[in-house]
Structures are given as structure tokens and as C-alpha cells.
Design a protein around this motif. Sequence first.
Motif, PDB file in Angstrom:
ATOM      1  N   PRO A 152       0.841  -1.195   0.000  1.00 52.34           N
ATOM      2  CA  PRO A 152       0.000   0.000   0.000  1.00 52.34           C
ATOM      3  C   PRO A 152       0.876   1.245   0.000  1.00 52.34           C
ATOM      4  O   PRO A 152       2.089   1.161   0.247  1.00 52.34           O
ATOM      5  CB  PRO A 152      -0.785  -0.133   1.307  1.00 52.34           C
ATOM      6  N   PRO A 153       0.307   2.433  -0.276  1.00 53.17           N
ATOM      7  CA  PRO A 153       1.100   3.669  -0.205  1.00 53.17           C
ATOM      8  C   PRO A 153       1.746   3.819   1.163  1.00 53.17           C
ATOM      9  O   PRO A 153       1.106   3.610   2.196  1.00 53.17           O
ATOM     10  CB  PRO A 153       0.060   4.772  -0.460  1.00 53.17           C
ATOM     11  N   VAL A 154       3.025   4.160   1.178  1.00 53.64           N
ATOM     12  CA  VAL A 154       3.775   4.135   2.435  1.00 53.64           C
ATOM     13  C   VAL A 154       3.222   5.115   3.450  1.00 53.64           C
ATOM     14  O   VAL A 154       3.148   4.808   4.647  1.00 53.64           O
ATOM     15  CB  VAL A 154       5.282   4.386   2.173  1.00 53.64           C
ATOM     16  N   GLU A 155       2.800   6.311   3.025  1.00 55.91           N
ATOM     17  CA  GLU A 155       2.290   7.289   3.991  1.00 55.91           C
ATOM     18  C   GLU A 155       1.014   6.791   4.653  1.00 55.91           C
ATOM     19  O   GLU A 155       0.815   6.927   5.861  1.00 55.91           O
ATOM     20  CB  GLU A 155       2.024   8.640   3.305  1.00 55.91           C
ATOM     21  N   GLU A 156       0.147   6.197   3.834  1.00 56.09           N
ATOM     22  CA  GLU A 156      -1.114   5.658   4.356  1.00 56.09           C
ATOM     23  C   GLU A 156      -0.863   4.491   5.297  1.00 56.09           C
ATOM     24  O   GLU A 156      -1.437   4.408   6.394  1.00 56.09           O
ATOM     25  CB  GLU A 156      -1.981   5.222   3.172  1.00 56.09           C
ATOM     26  N   TRP A 157       0.014   3.591   4.898  1.00 51.76           N
ATOM     27  CA  TRP A 157       0.270   2.412   5.716  1.00 51.76           C
ATOM     28  C   TRP A 157       0.989   2.766   7.007  1.00 51.76           C
ATOM     29  O   TRP A 157       0.713   2.170   8.061  1.00 51.76           O
ATOM     30  CB  TRP A 157       1.062   1.370   4.933  1.00 51.76           C
ATOM     31  N   ALA A 158       1.908   3.717   6.960  1.00 54.61           N
ATOM     32  CA  ALA A 158       2.641   4.100   8.167  1.00 54.61           C
ATOM     33  C   ALA A 158       1.683   4.570   9.255  1.00 54.61           C
ATOM     34  O   ALA A 158       1.886   4.275  10.447  1.00 54.61           O
ATOM     35  CB  ALA A 158       3.658   5.191   7.840  1.00 54.61           C
ATOM     36  N   GLN A 159       0.619   5.267   8.872  1.00 52.70           N
ATOM     37  CA  GLN A 159      -0.346   5.750   9.864  1.00 52.70           C
ATOM     38  C   GLN A 159      -1.134   4.586  10.467  1.00 52.70           C
ATOM     39  O   GLN A 159      -1.347   4.531  11.682  1.00 52.70           O
ATOM     40  CB  GLN A 159      -1.303   6.753   9.222  1.00 52.70           C
ATOM     41  N   VAL A 160      -1.567   3.642   9.622  1.00 52.77           N
ATOM     42  CA  VAL A 160      -2.296   2.478  10.119  1.00 52.77           C
ATOM     43  C   VAL A 160      -1.414   1.659  11.059  1.00 52.77           C
ATOM     44  O   VAL A 160      -1.829   1.278  12.160  1.00 52.77           O
ATOM     45  CB  VAL A 160      -2.776   1.604   8.939  1.00 52.77           C
ATOM     46  N   SER A 161      -0.189   1.397  10.632  1.00 48.99           N
ATOM     47  CA  SER A 161       0.731   0.597  11.440  1.00 48.99           C
ATOM     48  C   SER A 161       1.026   1.268  12.771  1.00 48.99           C
ATOM     49  O   SER A 161       1.096   0.607  13.818  1.00 48.99           O
ATOM     50  CB  SER A 161       2.026   0.353  10.665  1.00 48.99           C
TER      51      SER A 161
END
Length: 393
Positions: A152-161
Motif C-alpha cells: 500500500p502507499p507508504v504514507e497511508e500504511w505508516a499511519q495504520v501501522s
Amino acid sequence: MDTLPAGPVRYDPLDAATLADPYPVLAELRTQSPVVWHDGMECWLITRYADCVRVLRDHTLFARDPRRLGRAVPDASLSVQVLDPPHQAPVRSLFMTALHQQDLPALQHHTRQNAASRLAELSGEPSWEAMRELAQPIALAAIADLLGVTPPPVEEWAQVSDTIMRSMDGGLDPDLIEPGRRARQQLSDLVASWFTTTGQPAGLLGHVRTRTENAGPEHAAYAMHTARVMFQGGYSTLTAAIGNLLNTLARRSDVLTALREHPRLVPLAVDELVRFDGPVQGTTRLAAADLPIGDIAVRRGQKVTVLFAAANRDPDAFTTPDALVLDRSPNRHLGYGWGTHACLGTVMAQRVLTALVEALLDTGQVLRPAGPAHRRRTATMRAFAQLPLNLQP
């Protein structure tokens, strides 16, 4: 034997000083109260290396699966990291077999190229945020490469993680639990898509999917849940490990200099860097019976939390434990856990960290701090929120 002793050392894992440097207070605990009850965390804290290894090894007396103590566990939480042997064996064997069939040297090569490209773009910049520019994208690309999925897009995934990682401290801050539940649902939906006809995963998950298509529903569910844990746990642990490694290298410029002179030491040095300042701070088991740990009586059902960071600095297990010894061998640290519940991606993580160090050596430059660094306010994972660095000749 006493129960619930009052420890002489105050330990608050979210205290600012402890977040910045937990090792002095962990050393005091290990020396003065190696087994001590923590009221806030409602568990026994274990800090000596030998005691920690005993807890992690003995699945009969120390349960990972709460159902063994009659406690409910949501079906979605039943993965290789929760199941105990022998129930765990089929799903763990499935994933380990799949892992051994992956081309890990190729993954290491891809990671080195990725890191080299990013470092070339950052070279000459007066300051860059290392977690955003290096740790997060490199970790996400590597775990997606291993699993054989499109990340997934790294910025989006970093927030979920990050939301999931913070919720691991829900026992200390209940407000983190509900956001963590929603983030986990997002993760579950993503992983479920990889097991449908539209996902078409290759790599490790391709192997797993092929071998679970005709499996019973329970085994298939365990496999999907383990894939979820492997993706999120692999990403968050590797991101934190990269940040801690970069921080140490930036504050110890002599390390890269020494490794340029002795490049064959890089794999040993990477292992030592994880021992020296590892990502995962600990894990918890449940006492399956009344039992002693040292001179302390632990009662059935009580939580026992193994503090990896304390064990990795135990002088009874490591000579000069507070020193960074680049050629330390053997180095049986607990940076990725131990035994059947150890991180499935340990070998992959070591290859990624090795590739990153090799890419740094290729630059001919050294890392330097470029501003104040800030730790994430998390107890389970030792990670940076911001880590400003630069490269200098």
C-alpha cells in the motif's frame, strides 16, 4: 517465598527519561529486583537473561495462548504468535517452509539498491527525517517483496501501522484500544484481499495460499491471521530496528569507519546493533501453574513479562554488555524473541539491515545527527517518531 514484593526501583516505561535511555533503570531492576510485580502493568517483570530464556522456552509452564487458562481470545487473534505447541506446529511449519523457499539473497540485493537510490537523493541535503525517508519505505518494500504482494502507499500504511503499534500499550492507556481495533480491521481487509482471486500473491504468500486452498477452515484462518501478523509485525519491527540502527551509527561515526576497514564484519555488526538497541522491548506469557522464578512465587494465571532489552544487557550472558562489540560472537540475544514464538522474519530482517549498512558504506560518507530526535511514546516497541540525520564526508 514472597508474592507481590514492593520493588525498590521505579519503572515507568513511558517516562521521558526511560524512553530516551531505558538501559540504566533496566540494569537497576536486573540487579536489585530481577523478578518484580508491576502494579500498573499488572504483571511480573523479568529482567535476567537466564530467567527470560526459561520463560520463552518452557511452553508447558508459560502459556502464550490465553485459552489454556480458560480465557477468551477473538478468533482473529489466533495466529502463529498466539498458538502454543503442539497446536501451533502446522501453521508455523507452513510459513517456515514457505520462507525457506524464498530467494533471500535477491531480496537483500533489491534492498541494497533501494537504499542506495534513496541515500543518493538525500546526499547533500542539510537534514532529512530518517524514519520517513529511509526506515518506513525500505521496511515496507522489503516485507512486501518477501510476501510477494503490492505494498500500500507508504504514507497511508505508516499511519495504520503506527495506530496498531500504539494500541499494544492499551493496558497502560485504554484510549488507544478502539483506534487500534479500527486499524486492525483495515489491515485484515488488506490481507484478506491477498487471499482472494484478485490478490494473486506471489512469493511467500503465494506458497501459503496454494497450500491452504483445500485446507480446513480453521487452518486456513490461522494462515490468514499469521499473514496479517507477519506483514504488520514485520513492517513495524523492521522500521523500528532501522531507526535504532541509524541512530547508533549517527552517534558512533567510528562504527562505519571500522566496517569500511573490515567489511566482513558487517553481518556480525548488524546482529550486535540489534542487541545493543533492539526494537521489541518485551513479550508476555501467562503462568500455567503456581511456580517459582528465582525466589519469587508466581501464581497460576498471573502475567509474566519478559524484558528483552534488560536481558540483552545482562553481564551474566554478555561480556561488556553496555559496549558495542562489532565482532561479538556468539551473540544469542533476544532482539527478535526466542524459540517457537520468535519473529518469523528474523533472517529477512537481518538481510535488510545488512543491505542498508552496505549501502551506507558504499556512500563513502558518515551519518550525523541533524537535530533533536524524538522517541515514540510506546512501551512495547522502541522506535523513533522523528530522527533527523544527514550524510557528511
